[in-house]
Write a protein that holds these residues in place. Sequence first.
Motif, short mmCIF file in Angstrom:
data_model
loop_
_atom_site.label_atom_id
_atom_site.label_comp_id
_atom_site.label_asym_id
_atom_site.label_seq_id
_atom_site.Cartn_x
_atom_site.Cartn_y
_atom_site.Cartn_z
N VAL A 183 0.84 -1.20 0.00
CA VAL A 183 0.00 0.00 0.00
C VAL A 183 0.88 1.26 0.00
N LEU A 184 1.94 1.23 0.78
CA LEU A 184 2.87 2.35 0.79
C LEU A 184 3.55 2.50 -0.57
N ALA A 185 3.92 1.37 -1.17
CA ALA A 185 4.54 1.41 -2.49
C ALA A 185 3.58 1.97 -3.52
N LEU A 186 2.31 1.59 -3.44
CA LEU A 186 1.31 2.08 -4.39
C LEU A 186 1.12 3.59 -4.25
N ALA A 187 1.06 4.06 -3.00
CA ALA A 187 0.88 5.50 -2.77
C ALA A 187 2.07 6.29 -3.31
N ALA A 188 3.28 5.83 -3.02
CA ALA A 188 4.47 6.54 -3.49
C ALA A 188 4.56 6.52 -5.01
N SER A 189 4.27 5.38 -5.61
CA SER A 189 4.37 5.26 -7.05
C SER A 189 3.34 6.13 -7.77
N PHE A 190 2.10 6.11 -7.31
CA PHE A 190 1.08 6.94 -7.94
C PHE A 190 1.40 8.42 -7.77
N ALA A 191 1.86 8.83 -6.60
CA ALA A 191 2.22 10.24 -6.39
C ALA A 191 3.34 10.66 -7.31
N LEU A 192 4.33 9.78 -7.51
CA LEU A 192 5.45 10.10 -8.39
C LEU A 192 4.99 10.29 -9.83
N PHE A 193 4.13 9.40 -10.31
CA PHE A 193 3.70 9.49 -11.70
C PHE A 193 2.65 10.58 -11.90
N GLU A 194 1.91 10.93 -10.89
CA GLU A 194 1.03 12.09 -11.00
C GLU A 194 1.86 13.38 -11.07
N TYR A 195 2.96 13.40 -10.36
CA TYR A 195 3.90 14.52 -10.48
C TYR A 195 4.42 14.61 -11.92
N GLY A 196 4.76 13.46 -12.49
CA GLY A 196 5.23 13.45 -13.87
C GLY A 196 4.15 13.87 -14.84
N ARG A 197 2.91 13.48 -14.60
CA ARG A 197 1.81 13.86 -15.50
C ARG A 197 1.63 15.37 -15.53
N ALA A 198 1.98 16.04 -14.45
CA ALA A 198 1.84 17.50 -14.39
C ALA A 198 2.94 18.22 -15.16
N ARG A 199 3.95 17.48 -15.63
CA ARG A 199 5.11 18.13 -16.24
C ARG A 199 5.46 17.64 -17.64
N LEU A 200 5.37 16.36 -17.86
CA LEU A 200 5.85 15.80 -19.12
C LEU A 200 4.93 16.20 -20.28
N PHE A 201 5.53 16.46 -21.42
CA PHE A 201 4.79 16.78 -22.65
C PHE A 201 3.84 17.96 -22.44
N THR A 202 4.35 19.02 -21.88
CA THR A 202 3.67 20.27 -21.49
C THR A 202 2.85 20.13 -20.23
N GLY A 203 2.59 18.92 -19.77
CA GLY A 203 1.87 18.71 -18.52
C GLY A 203 0.36 18.75 -18.69
N PHE A 204 -0.32 17.82 -18.01
CA PHE A 204 -1.78 17.81 -17.99
C PHE A 204 -2.24 17.23 -16.65
N PRO A 205 -2.18 18.03 -15.56
CA PRO A 205 -2.51 17.51 -14.23
C PRO A 205 -4.00 17.55 -13.91
N TRP A 206 -4.84 17.56 -14.94
CA TRP A 206 -6.29 17.66 -14.72
C TRP A 206 -6.76 16.46 -13.90
N ASN A 207 -7.56 16.75 -12.87
CA ASN A 207 -8.11 15.71 -11.99
C ASN A 207 -7.03 14.84 -11.36
N GLU A 208 -5.93 15.47 -10.94
CA GLU A 208 -4.95 14.72 -10.16
C GLU A 208 -5.65 14.07 -8.97
N LEU A 209 -5.16 12.91 -8.57
CA LEU A 209 -5.85 12.13 -7.54
C LEU A 209 -6.02 12.88 -6.23
#
Length: 547
Positions: free
Chosen positions: A150-176
């Motif tokens: 569960v801790l691994a899942l939380a850390a992993s999702f937070a990391l990739f949501e951070y990436g979604r906000a930045r990569l390819f101009t970023g699109f953090p819409w409806n971040e978890l």
Amino acid sequence: MTASSGTATGRASMIERLAARIVLLGGWRRALLAVVAGALLTFGLPPFNFPAVGFLSFPVLVLLVDGAAGAPDRGFLRRLAPAFRIGWCFGLGYFVGGLWWLGAAMTVEGDAFLWAIPFAVLGLPAVLAVYFGLAAALARAVWSDGAGRVLALAASFALFEYGRARLFTGFPWNELGVLAAPSPLFMQSLELIGLHGLTLLAVFVFAAPVLLLAVGGRPFAVVALVLLVAHVGYGAYRLGTGPAGTVPGVSLRVVQPNIDQGEKWDAAEAERIFDRLLQLTKRPDAGNDAGPPPPAGRTLVIWPESAFPFILTERPDAVARLADALGTGETLLAGAVRLDASPGAEPRYYNSVYAIDENGEIVAAADKVHLVPFGEYVPFEGFLKNVLGLRQLAELPGGFSAGAARQSIALPGLGPLLPLICYEAIFGDEIAARGERPAAIVNVTNDAWYGRTPGPYQHLRQAELTAVSLGLPLIRAANTGISVVTDPYGRPLDGLALGSAGTIEAALPAALPVTPFAKWGNFMFWIGLAGTATIGIFAAVRDARVD
């Protein structure tokens, strides 16, 4: 054994059997359940605001990843493929359920963009779901049967949501993390940890019920409960400190004209649209000679994004009428298309905000920096536009150009105001990185593209979260809604409903002192992410040794 204890044991046994069935699902049933769990999660988003669904969706995801073990004789990446597929299916359900309304924008221009509806409704979610697939795969790499997963899942999702906000101009819409902030009571932690930190917290807390089924998981479940109580308690503490106060001598008039998007750039409708804006701009008592005198101080009038139905600098008659509509001490902040027609160069168009004084003079301007892909420009233009013939939704030759840098607008007697055009307001990280602290966020937008769908509600929520994380009031003018003035705690002081026309008359709320997030950005998030990942890895190693 008492009857009550027997009933409780029976319920526990039933839950354990159900969990075991989910773990053992295979094939299309596993994929379908992942899609349904992701889609169910969207009921935690605006306008539904029922985040309790997270306590069902995320435990189901954990159980599905439990059963997504690749064959041990395969390579490392191939062993992670089943977990990627589960995460991708979960993400597909979440993003289709949360972004289906993008298809409404494709119907505004008649049948010109109908072909793009499948790409908007299914294609974009399929791409965004890759982030969730990668998050599930990374978590699976350090998976265990205990609390570590569960801790691994939380850390992993937070990391990739951070990436979604930045990569390819970023699109953090409806971040978890949005799921954990359905009202001002639940927003206040943002000033400490920002939205990415709230995502880390949300995934861990939402997935925590599955810890009750794991050996040694109960202590971590208690930690999750303590974090939830602290999240709510901190919100109650902050909101209990009282009103933030107002800026003396400054009043606001927010204009919501409610112009149909299909008429907005129709030349035949231009004068009617401009007349409506001018009428709504005039002081309520302006036509009454016996009425009270204008209020002392300064009044900020705010129009929405691209409010002028023409290029203002090409219409001196419109400038004169605008000067007549503005009273003494009134300044207009209006969204406008700015034309840069330098000699010998192709004309360039900018999505901008003008500051116009009572004499009709443009005293300041700020251009939009973070443009909407395919809405305002075509990325990878050389291929997508020149080869495939794709074009942006904005009806301008070549689309919009991005501003060189984000600019504040300084007006006499006020600190700098930060204009954020449309979805620029969802990029809180970019704003926190600024050295200059604004007195308020002025968010001008046009959500008429999306009609009466969840889109405008989601857009408003994310602008509110940005403002709260920075401790700033939010002044939001939207063409068809939702316009609102909030204090720096995210509490709405006044607003206009979606699809209505009118004005908001309000005082300018005062900003709070610099918040930790405004000062340090994502520093607390990185500390929390590192701690969560470290504890998760150690817990996984411990669980493996126990097995």
